[in-house]
Structures are given as structure tokens and as C-alpha cells.
Design a protein around this motif. Structure first.
Motif, short mmCIF file in Angstrom:
data_model
loop_
_atom_site.label_atom_id
_atom_site.label_comp_id
_atom_site.label_asym_id
_atom_site.label_seq_id
_atom_site.Cartn_x
_atom_site.Cartn_y
_atom_site.Cartn_z
N ARG A 497 12.26 -1.60 26.90
CA ARG A 497 10.85 -1.96 26.88
C ARG A 497 10.13 -1.30 25.71
N ARG A 498 10.38 -0.03 25.46
CA ARG A 498 9.74 0.65 24.34
C ARG A 498 10.19 0.04 23.02
N ALA A 499 11.50 -0.20 22.89
CA ALA A 499 12.03 -0.70 21.64
C ALA A 499 11.54 -2.10 21.32
N LEU A 500 11.51 -2.98 22.32
CA LEU A 500 11.07 -4.36 22.07
C LEU A 500 9.58 -4.42 21.76
N ARG A 503 9.38 -3.26 18.23
CA ARG A 503 9.97 -4.27 17.35
C ARG A 503 8.95 -5.35 17.00
N SER A 504 8.21 -5.81 17.99
CA SER A 504 7.23 -6.86 17.74
C SER A 504 6.11 -6.37 16.83
N GLU A 505 5.82 -5.07 16.86
CA GLU A 505 4.77 -4.52 16.00
C GLU A 505 5.25 -4.25 14.58
N ASN A 529 8.19 -2.44 5.56
CA ASN A 529 6.90 -1.78 5.80
C ASN A 529 7.06 -0.29 6.09
N GLY A 530 8.21 0.29 5.74
CA GLY A 530 8.30 1.73 5.69
C GLY A 530 8.93 2.44 6.85
#
Length: 571
Positions: A497-500, A503-505, A529-530
Motif C-alpha cells: 500500500r505504501r509503495a503503490l 509510485r503513483s506520486e 525526477n530525482g
């Protein structure tokens, strides 16, 4: 194939972005094993609808729905009786519409499985072919041939079915005499369609439009490389094909795999897909040589094709970097985005594969994870063969690395729970996979990754439904249930949940820059984007570069990245 089409209506606000799929997180649902709403032991459409809040919280962009069509389940639903309807055991077309609306209302797209290489033997067309005479238009929709030998008693060739045994089945003619043979690359209940027949091509266009009009956003094309065949008067033998070797594939000369003519079909499909706003997407399941995969993924074709290279790689930094670099280059050359996948309904779950001992050489002197999974199946699938803790730790690290990659990430239901493969705990009498029955004593089949999900820690089916489950769940599933993991900040579910969400951000341009780590067993790359992903494939800790930790696959103490761990950092 007579169900009426209903126009799709939804209050959902979904973007018309034609490129939404390029870096999407796609969650595969095997419907019969996801959630059961009515207690008959089989997952269903309404069960999926009820779990839409769970899917939304997970953070996925799309659901890929494995076959839900009427079927005798000779091959888990990939033997389709009617391409434009819902299996009554799973629901109705109205239930499907409600599910699609619920998903869209949650901002989740819907991709469905299409099975064009073969129908089921219960399909109305095949039943018509059995009742019709040799040479009839009904038989021409399939691949019928006269047999060889005295009275045609031998199959037209010595080709093998994927599931074992011959690839031809003899029929009884309407007058009761032994008759012609039909081709089935897979189970005998799955007769191959004849894609040289214009009626077959036209009917599948109707099917694609039927589901597109109901709100389906895309299609996963099963065995996309097998549709077109070259069935000359004299068919080559297995020995002939072996002698041709790799040339048969690279030159499009194999009689039924990856022939050039198949792309004429997909060009026609693409024209239909592009009539919609946004265009309907498609992804090919094409087990072909890497040099020929790009044509399936071209903008003039299906647009995207699965690569299973990471799935087949061992947990090894060198293999991962080589595979990622190659597939990003292939995607760039075809104009597609790459696809990443570790588990699906056909393979041993990667939390188990990564916990298996390495035994035997592969192409590079190492056994790959995919080979290890096959070896485990052949060996009987015993839990004691698996280092469960190591396998899960590696699976979490690999998944977090995958989510950092440019391209589409494909997840298989239950991997967000870190589920292990269910091996020999399934009694032979309760198995369903045709590969088990056709190769009995050789392999235990694919049922182990299709066991119904554990939603709760208690109950007769661990929250799968008010009744039992069509495949038995082992007792240890309870500890991996959604109910248990939602209460744990360090659970695999919480990690996904945290990773997805991140990821979208964080996703930006489809590119990465490899960073020098000074170690062959540590991979690091920077996205445009760094932000940076670092994975330690080795056994010794690695000192992380400067940056704020965003998420890690295992606890990190200070700046030291432990073995089998991935971390994302923001500079």
C-alpha cells in the motif's frame, strides 16, 4: 454468443489520457479464487464488487480479470463456452456491469482476458462442427484433418499438447463411424480455432466491441502468438521441428507458434480499439523470442506485450540489471512501455521461488527462479523445501524494485499478502489443473497459486465466503490474511500500500539512470525526477547514499541497507 450489448453508464470520472496504461499498476484477479459472495465455494463477480474498497486502498490503477465466461473449467476457465456472457456460477451480465461501474467509480480501470486461440468443446460452434459433415463450413471454423495410416487411425502429426498427450483428438462422425481429427494445442476440451476463416475473425471483432461497449478499458490476449497456423498437406514431425531449431521461430516458420500472419489480425483489432476514447488497450501473452516480441507491442498492433524475463530470473543483481536494461531498450524500440511481472495464475508464487535452493545450471551456469519453481513442482512441492523467511524477504525486495521501474507493474492476487505457493497440501482428489491429470506423477500443476485468498484469520474459508472454498486452504494461510496484516505496519500488505501510493506520486518519464554502487551485488538507479531505488541482492550490508528514506522492504538501521532489501530515497 447471443447476449445483447448494453451501453455502459457510470458516474466515474476517469481520464481520457490515451497513455494511462504505460506506467499503470495492474492487479490480476483469478475470479474463482478471489471472493465468494454466495457461499457456494466459488469466487464470483459480486465478490469482486464487494472488495472494490480494498482494491482502491491497495492503490492499483487497473484490474485484469481472468476468464469469467461460461466454462466447464477443463482449464480454469480458459475453455470458453460463450465469449459474450458470464458464467452463471459467477453471476450475470448485470452483475458485470455493476462491478465495472464500481471499479470505475473508485478510479480503477478494467482489463479482461480474451482467449482467441481456442474455444471450449462445448461452444455452440464446435457442437455444430461435430454434427456437420467433413468439409462443411461449420468444421472450417476449427482445424479438422483426416488421420494417417489404415482407415485414418493415426493422428495427422505426432505433435504434443502443452498439457501432455497428442495435440489431436479423433471424433465420431454423425453416422457413428470413426472420423476426422481436430487440433488442440492445449487440452482436448480446447479445440483450436481456424483464424484463416473470415467468420472467426469477424466474430471476435464483435466480441471485442461487445465488452468495450460495456466499459472494458483493455484486453489481455491469451496465447497471442498461436492464432495463425500453417497446416500444409504434409505436416512436419517433431523431429523436423527440432531440426529447424531456433530458425523456425526467428523466421516465423513454425507451423503454429509466432507466425508473421498473426499481426494482420492484431492490426485489425487495433483499428477497432482506436475507435474508443481513450483507445482500448491490449497486452499480449506472447511466449516468443525476444527479437520478435516488439511486433506484438507495436502501436499498430496490441500496444504492449508481457515480458516474463524478470519472472524467470534468479534473485541476482547481474541477471536483474541485464534483464531490465534489455527490456527497456526493447520497449523503447517498439514504442510500447515495458511490463514487469513476478507472479501470475500459471507459475509458482515468487515468495516461494526465491526461497528455493539453487540446484543445477541454467544458461549462465545458474538456475533461474522460474526453473527452480518448475523443479519444486516436479519434486512434489513440499513446504520443507522452502526457506520461507528468505523467500518472502527477497520477494518484498524484488517487488519494491519492480514498482520503481518505468513501465507497467503487473501484480497477482495474494502477492500483496506475501502468500507462499500451496504445494502437496492439496490432496490429489481435490486438484483441478489439467496438467496434473495429464502428467500425473510428474508435476502437481498450477492449483497451488490458485488457492482462494485468506481475508480473515478464522472461518471455514478464512473470509473467502460464507461456505467453503473450491480448493483447500492450508492452516498457515490464516497468519497471512488481510485481517491480520491490516493491523501490522510492517506487513507485506502495508508495504504494498505504501509503495503503490508513492509510485503513483513519483512516476515521471519512462527512463532510469543506473548508478555506480561499487558492488556487483547491489543495484541502484535514479528516476528522472530525482528519486532513487537501491536493492541489496548480497549478504553483506550496504551503506546507502544520502537522501530521505521514502520506503524500505525491510527495516533499515541508519544508513545501512541489509541483505535482500530495497530502499527508495529522495535526494
Amino acid at each position: 454468443m447471443t447476449a445483447a450489448t448494453a451501453p455502459f453508464h457510470s458516474d466515474a470520472i476517469l481520464s481520457d489520457d490515451p497513455n494511462w496504461w504505460r506506467q499503470a499498476s495492474v492487479y490480476q484477479i483469478y475470479p474463482r479464487s478471489f471472493a465468494d459472495s454466495n457461499g457456494d465455494g466459488i469466487g464470483d463477480i459480486n465478490g469482486i464488487t464487494a472488495k472494490v474498497p480494498y482494491l482502491k486502498e491497495l492503490g492499483i490503477d487497473a484490474v485484469w480479470l481472468s476468464p469469467f465466461y461460461p466454462s466447464a473449467l477443463a482449464d480454469g476457465g480458459y475453455d470458453v463456452d460463450d465469449y459474450r456472457n458470464v458464467d452463471p456460477r459467477l453471476g450475470t451480465l448485470e452483475d458485470f456491469d455493476a462491478m465495472a461501474a464500481a471499479l470505475h467509480g473508485a478510479g480503477i480501470r478494467l482489463i479482461v482476458d480474451i482467449v482467441p486461440n481456442h474455444s471450449s468443446n462445448r461452444h455452440e460452434w464446435f457442437q455444430e462442427a461435430l454434427a456437420a459433415p467433413k468439409g462443411s463450413s461449420a468444421r472450417d471454423r476449427y482445424i479438422f484433418r483426416d488421420g494417417l495410416g489404415v482407415d485414418g487411425g493415426l493422428p495427422p502429426s505426432d505433435w504434443d499438447s502443452i498439457f501432455g498427450g497428442p495435440a489431436w483428438e479423433r471424433i465420431t462422425e454423425p453416422d457413428g463411424t470413426p472420423g476426422q481429427w481436430y487440433m488442440h494445442i492445449f487440452a482436448k476440451e480446447q479445440p483450436d480455432l481456424n483464424w484463416d476463416n473470415p467468420e472467426v475473425r469477424a466474430d471476435f471483432l464483435t466480441t471485442l466491441r461487445f465488452w468495450s461497449d460495456r466499459g472494458v478499458d483493455g484486453f489481455r490476449i491469451d496465447v497471442a502468438h498461436a492464432l495463425t497456423k500453417n497446416l500444409e498437406e504434409t505436416l512436419p514431425s517433431k523431429a523436423d521441428l527440432d531440426a529447424m531449431g531456433e530458425a523456425a521461430y526467428l523466421e516465423g516458420m513454425h507451423p503454429y507458434w509466432d507466425r508473421d500472419e498473426v499481426h494482420e489480425i492484431y492490426a485489425e483489432w487495433r483499428k477497432l480499439f482506436n475507435e474508443y476514447t481513450p483507445p482500448r488497450t491490449a497486452v499480449a501473452e506472447a511466449w516468443v523470442h525476444a527479437d520478435r516480441r516488439a511486433r506484438y507491442a507495436s502501436p499498430e498492433g496490441l500496444g504492449q506485450a508481457f515480458n516474463f524475463d524478470l519472472l524467470q530470473a534468479d534473485f541476482d543483481a547481474v541477471q536483474f540489471r541485464r534483464t531490465i536494461t534489455k527490456n527497456l531498450a526493447e520497449a523503447d524500440a517498439s514504442g510500447a512501455s515495458s511490463t514487469w511481472v513476478f507472479s501470475n495464475h500459471d507459475v509458482v508464487r515468487h515468495a516461494t521461488r526465491y526461497g528455493l535452493p539453487v540446484s543445477g545450471p541454467g544458461a549462465d551456469g545458474e538456475i533461474m527462479a522460474g526453473q527452480a519453481g518448475k523443479h519444486w513442482l516436479l519434486g512434489g512441492g513440499r513446504q520443507e523445501d522452502v526457506d520461507i523467511e528468505l523467500g518472502l524477504r527477497r520477494a518484498r525486495a524484488a517487488s519494491l524494485l519492480m514498482f520503481a521501474l518505468p513501465g507497467s507493474a503487473y501484480l497477482y492476487q495474494g502477492e500483496e499478502l506475501g502468500l507462499q505457493e500451496v504445494g502437496c497440501e492439496i490432496p490429489d482428489a481435490e486438484r483441478q489443473d489439467p496438467s496434473f491429470f495429464r502428467n500425473r506423477g510428474v508435476e502437481i500443476g498450477r492449483d497451488g497459486c490458485r488457492v482462494p485468498l485468506p481475508w480473515t484469520a478464522e472461518g471455514t474459508s478464512l473470509g473467502f465466503g460464507p461456505g467453503g472454498s473450491h480448493l483447500p486452504q492450508p492452516a498457515w494461510f490464516a497468519g497471512s490474511s488481510v485481517e491480520v496484516q491490516e493491523l501490522q505496519d510492517d506487513s507485506t500488505l502495508s508495504l504494498y500500500r505504501r509503495a503503490l501510493a508513492l509510485r503513483s506520486e513519483l512516476q515521471a518519464a519512462e527512463a532510469l539512470e543506473w548508478l555506480d554502487t561499487g558492488r556487483d551485488d547491489v543495484l541502484a538507479f535514479r528516476r528522472p525526477n530525482g528519486w532513487t531505488s537501491v536493492t541489496n541482492f548480497g549478504t553483506e550490508p550496504f551503506i546507502l547514499p544520502a537522501g530521505a528514506l521514502l520506503v524500505t522492504s525491510a527495516p533499515v538501521d541508519g544508513a545501512s541497507l541489509p541483505a535482500a532489501t530495497t530502499a527508495w530515497l529522495q535526494a
